[in-house]
Motif scaffolding. Sequence first.
Motif: not given
Length: 407
Positions: A310-324
Amino acid sequence: MLKSYSWSRRITVISWGLMAVLGLGAFSSAQDQTINGDLTLQSASPELIFNDNDGVTYQWKFFPDNFSFDFQDVTGDTIPFRVLPGAPDFSFVIDPNGRIGFGTDDPQARLHGLNPAGPVTFRMEDSSGIPGRWDVEGGGLGFNLKDVTAVTTPFSILPGAPSNSLFVAVNGSVGMGTATPDANSRLDVRSTLLNGLLLKCSNANAHYVRVENTAGIFRSGVQGNGDAQFGALSPGKGLNLIAGGTSKIAVDSLGRISFGNTPPAITTHALVHQSGAHLTSGGTWTSVSSRAAKQDIEPITSEEARDTVRALQPVGYRYKNELEERYVGFIAEDVPELVATHDRKGLAPMDIVAVLTKVVQDQDRDRSEDRQLIAAQQKQILELSERLLKLEQKLGDRETTEPKPAK
């Protein structure tokens, strides 16, 4: 008969046997002959001849003229010693200690050359079938070994070079910067400079250091495109990288890798760690999960698992060194304690899988219980339906058999 020497103020005449020939006549005497005072020989080609007639006859002579002053071995037909006119002072000096000077009347070493006009050069020349000339040159600009024929200087030492810049030990080990090269090394380089050992090629071609024995070849260097190359050159041979005195990484000729403080034997896996974790040849990472590698084993509770999920918070993201590329997942600093790592900088996927598995198992168990309850209720409903149907049938039968009341 031994040679005898008689000294006068300016001239010494040396007699062999019974004869001394001075170019002025012969003196036959059993005694040594001495001439006191100056002796001048004057003719078109004055000569001073020494004949030894005691046993095997041998003849020497001093032969000075306006071309040269020669000391000639007449019998051997050679000129071992020659001085040309105009030779400068102290062209050749032998001091009382046996030290020889060239250009100096005060030699400071066994052989001492002095040239007021510049460096001193000693030439070595071969006039045989393969002629060659080499100069050893020393002076204020340094010490050089020159190939005169090829017009090159293969070896140079500049003034002020530190001690032991190049040192060869008795066993053939070469030291650079040390007078005690490692006895087990052919070359031992010691330096406090940033580039202690620099091997440089002046063009863009590949440049390698090569070491080999009868079993294989190793090389290290720079490829033509500038990329580094390091490893075994022989087919079928691998590479071992050492740190701390022992092997830490092993690579076989097929590119399979084993690593760890004691690398395990290379297997058919692409990558193997000493813990047992490995990457299969198909590209699947397999973590260590054996009971033998673990301790403090205890189950997690359903409540812990549910609270964590219940506490997990799935998110979307990009790595700073792999923006594509875009990913989905979790932030290590934000996950519940149960699945967090010690430094909260990374996540172990198996931790997340474990709590999800526990929740799914609980849900499956709950659904199983619900299915059992529903099945029991359906059974009860069916039994009630059958009983109701029977009652309805009985009631119908009674209505059929009982007489109807008169109207």
